[in-house]
Design a protein around this motif. Structure first.
Motif, PDB file in Angstrom:
ATOM      1  N   LEU A 103      35.124  52.752  39.554  1.00 41.53           N
ATOM      2  CA  LEU A 103      36.553  52.524  39.310  1.00 41.53           C
ATOM      3  C   LEU A 103      36.802  51.816  37.988  1.00 41.53           C
ATOM      4  O   LEU A 103      37.886  51.899  37.430  1.00 41.53           O
ATOM      5  N   SER A 104      35.800  51.080  37.521  1.00 41.38           N
ATOM      6  CA  SER A 104      35.987  50.271  36.313  1.00 41.38           C
ATOM      7  C   SER A 104      35.723  51.113  35.058  1.00 41.38           C
ATOM      8  O   SER A 104      35.035  52.125  35.121  1.00 41.38           O
ATOM      9  N   PRO A 105      36.261  50.652  33.924  1.00 39.43           N
ATOM     10  CA  PRO A 105      35.997  51.404  32.680  1.00 39.43           C
ATOM     11  C   PRO A 105      34.668  51.011  32.030  1.00 39.43           C
ATOM     12  O   PRO A 105      34.391  51.426  30.917  1.00 39.43           O
ATOM     13  N   ALA A 106      33.845  50.208  32.724  1.00 35.29           N
ATOM     14  CA  ALA A 106      32.587  49.713  32.136  1.00 35.29           C
ATOM     15  C   ALA A 106      31.628  50.848  31.780  1.00 35.29           C
ATOM     16  O   ALA A 106      31.591  51.870  32.462  1.00 35.29           O
TER      17      ALA A 106
ATOM     18  N   VAL B  79      40.787  58.345  40.283  1.00 34.09           N
ATOM     19  CA  VAL B  79      39.383  58.267  40.682  1.00 34.09           C
ATOM     20  C   VAL B  79      38.840  59.682  40.867  1.00 34.09           C
ATOM     21  O   VAL B  79      37.708  59.976  40.491  1.00 34.09           O
ATOM     22  N   LEU B  99      40.140  56.773  31.472  1.00 39.00           N
ATOM     23  CA  LEU B  99      39.583  55.450  31.126  1.00 39.00           C
ATOM     24  C   LEU B  99      40.700  54.450  30.843  1.00 39.00           C
ATOM     25  O   LEU B  99      40.632  53.287  31.244  1.00 39.00           O
ATOM     26  N   LYS B 102      42.053  53.450  34.116  1.00 39.60           N
ATOM     27  CA  LYS B 102      41.176  52.536  34.868  1.00 39.60           C
ATOM     28  C   LYS B 102      41.366  51.076  34.463  1.00 39.60           C
ATOM     29  O   LYS B 102      41.135  50.177  35.254  1.00 39.60           O
ATOM     30  N   LEU B 131      33.068  43.704  34.129  1.00 39.47           N
ATOM     31  CA  LEU B 131      33.191  45.165  34.077  1.00 39.47           C
ATOM     32  C   LEU B 131      34.493  45.584  33.389  1.00 39.47           C
ATOM     33  O   LEU B 131      34.636  46.714  32.930  1.00 39.47           O
ATOM     34  N   TYR B 132      35.453  44.649  33.336  1.00 40.66           N
ATOM     35  CA  TYR B 132      36.724  44.926  32.656  1.00 40.66           C
ATOM     36  C   TYR B 132      36.799  44.229  31.301  1.00 40.66           C
ATOM     37  O   TYR B 132      37.887  44.042  30.747  1.00 40.66           O
TER      38      TYR B 132
END
Lengths: 269, 325
Positions: A103-106, B79, B99, B102, B131-132
């Motif tokens: 779900l994350s943009p990582a 998703v 992206l 997200k 992660l963000y």
């Protein structure tokens, strides 16, 4: 990018230390010791120190203990890297945490590099144990403390990491870890020249051995540590590891990019 | 942060997610026998779905199991990609710019997944924050703030495996807010929680929409929860919207009535039933109570039972003339 690498490293490290605080360290050391003690017994008490005359030719003049210690040490590094990088995502899937990552943009590459850095720390412990026990049992590892040897270890880790990316996609596709990893690891230890030179194997098996980065990496490692050869003298092996790494990285990455939408559907849909 | 090219968004598209004619088909491979070739089967999970999620409002999606709620949520959250149809967020094509999307959304699901159980609340939030792209003092500040919001400050350094279900759900909410999303997708966030915790979470959801102006999409199994929280509700069945409207409009459509349960002495039971039968099974509660008093039948217990959501939805599904679409 660096932040995701570091936080993934920390997350994995904390998780593993809380799950298996001391037994984990013991198991790593014991695995390393048994990797060496078994062949030592076979060589000294079963084979009575006798080897075929052509062994020396294939093994750059090494004695059997030095030969096997270097092979086993690199094999330990290969198995650890492949296992931890390869099953990183499927472990997240099983623990129910994969969706938050997806779900994350990582960056997915940063995530894998975080897993690699954490597991390399652990794998190096086992690698060091194999070498230390090997030295105690008579292996000649004097040239190990050289920049050349360090460079070969780094190159080998790169090769194993790239192969781990492909393995990760295979595991996610098949949703299987045991069959995939165990089949692969047994095959590699049989055909990659860990305990005996690949030249003893049938021609077609020798060809199969060349698809694993471990085969040229272990040859290179022995040539540098036992034969004191320069890296330039082994440019073909270096090139082979680099090309195989590129292929595995490309295949694994493209496969993963194609698989991620399907993976998301299978988790979320 | 990922950049994005806008396709001349109109003012009406700002501040909301807009889905138009979304379709999602899944292709399943069915194998009959070990060596038989798999046959492809298309499952139409969502059919021609159009809806809007404005910021500052709570939009509800109701439906029985298998209605397509989860697929809808995941498509709206970018998703999973829709098979066809258009999806925009603040006027930006959400399918092409997933992206970018997200960075602006998050999903909170009911249950105990999506957390690392061996890590503490702080460690979990630190990882998810990274992660963000969050780090350093601002991330620590954010974590402290979120732990205070979900009332987990005292348990911040305890591994999640020692948390109760309610604490895990509150941490899930903190995780969902770590990137300060503009839109939040909540998939049954109070599922299986006790009344007090569920009430607290509902208060939090309301606060997020009303005060923090987040656009919230909520799916729930509890009709009261939908009524209490949602500004606008969509009812799904077999992947299609079969009814939609504001709370008030849907209340009329649902036309559900709580049931009054009356418990009488076992010895009076037969007498009571005979009486009701005789009087033509009067249904009005006050009439039934008057009748019992008149005949001096002692009431041992009284309770009000809300109908199950499934029950109400099944009623709507089985009566096509009640549908608003």
């Amino acid at each position: 990018m660096w932040q995701v690498i570091l936080s993934t490293y920390q997350k994995n490290r904390i998780g593993i230390m809380r799950a298996v605080p001391w037994s984990f360290m013991v198991s790593r050391v014991v695995t390393g010791v048994t990797q060496i003690v078994f062949p030592y017994f076979i060589y000294h008490y079963f084979m009575q120190g006798n080897l075929q005359s052509d062994f020396g030719k294939y093994a750059a003049g090494a004695d059997y203990m030095t030969y096997i210690v270097l092979g086993s040490a690199l094999n330990v590094l290969a198995v650890s890297t492949l296992m931890n990088v390869g099953r990183a995502l499927i472990s997240e899937l099983r623990e129910g945490t994969l969706e938050t990552l997806l779900l994350s943009p990582a960056s997915r590459s940063a995530y894998f590099l975080g897993c690699l850095s954490e597991q390399t720390m652990r794998a190096l412990l086992e690698f060091g144990t194999v070498l230390a026990v090997g030295a105690l049992l008579g292996a000649d590892l004097g040239f190990l403390l050289s920049l050349r040897a360090a460079a070969v270890i780094m190159l080998a880790i790169l090769g194993f990491f790239c192969m781990g990316i492909t393995l990760s996609s295979i595991m996610l596709y098949t949703r299987n870890t045991y069959l995939t990893q165990n089949t692969l690891f047994v095959t590699m230890s049989l055909v990659c020249g860990i305990t005996y030179p690949v030249q003893y194997l049938p021609g077609w098996v020798q060809k199969i051995a060349q698809i694993f980065p471990l085969t040229p990496a272990v040859e290179l490692f022995r040539n540098v540590v036992i034969g004191h050869q320069s890296l330039m003298e082994n440019y073909f092996s270096i090139l082979q590891v680099v090309i195989l790494s590129g292929i595995y990285l490309a295949v694994g990455s493209v496969w993963y990019v194609k698989m991620e939408p399907r993976l998301m559907e299978s988790i979320f849909g | 942060m990922s950049s994005v090219v806008r396709d001349e968004p109109g003012n009406q598209e700002e501040g909301k997610i807009i889905a138009r004619h979304l379709v999602k088909d899944y292709i399943l491979k069915e194998k009959k026998g070990l060596f038989a070739r798999g046959q492809k089967k298309v499952i139409h999970a969502v059919k021609d779905l159009s809806l809007e999620i404005p910021q500052g409002k709570i939009t509800g999606v109701l439906g029985i199991n298998g209605a397509g709620k989860t697929t809808t949520i995941r498509m709206l959250a970018s998703v999973i990609a829709p098979t066809s149809g258009s999806l925009t967020m603040n006027g930006v094509d959400a399918v092409k710019n997933h992206l970018w999307v997200k960075e602006r959304i998050n999903v909170i699901s009911g249950g105990e997944r999506n957390l690392y159980w061996r890590l503490t609340a702080k460690e979990n939030l630190r990882y998810f924050g990274s992660l963000y792209g969050l780090s350093g003092a601002s991330l620590n500040e954010k974590i402290a703030d979120l732990l205070e919001t979900v009332d987990l400050e005292e348990a911040a350094d305890i591994p999640v495996e020692r948390y109760s279900k309610g604490m895990k759900q509150r941490l899930q909410i903190a995780r969902g807010l770590i990137n300060d999303p503009e839109y939040l997708f909540m998939d049954e966030p109070t599922l299986g929680l006790d009344i007090v915790i569920a009430k607290e979470i509902r208060r939090l959801v309301q606060e997020l929409a009303r005060e923090k102006k987040k656009g919230i999409l909520l799916t729930t199994h509890y009709i009261r929860e939908a009524e209490e929280l949602c500004d606008y509700i969509y009812v799904l069945d077999k992947g299609k919207i079969i009814a939609q409207g504001t709370r008030e409009e849907l209340k009329e459509l649902f036309m559900y009535k709580p049931q009054l349960l009356i418990q009488v002495k076992p010895s009076d039971d037969q007498e009571y039933l005979a009486l009701l039968k005789e009087e033509g099974e009067k249904t009005a509660d006050e009439q039934v109570l008057n009748l019992l008093m008149e005949h001096q039948i002692q009431v041992e217990g009284l309770s009000v039972q809300e109908p199950e959501l499934e029950e109400v939805l099944m009623k709507i599904i089985s009566q096509p003339d009640r549908r608003s679409q």
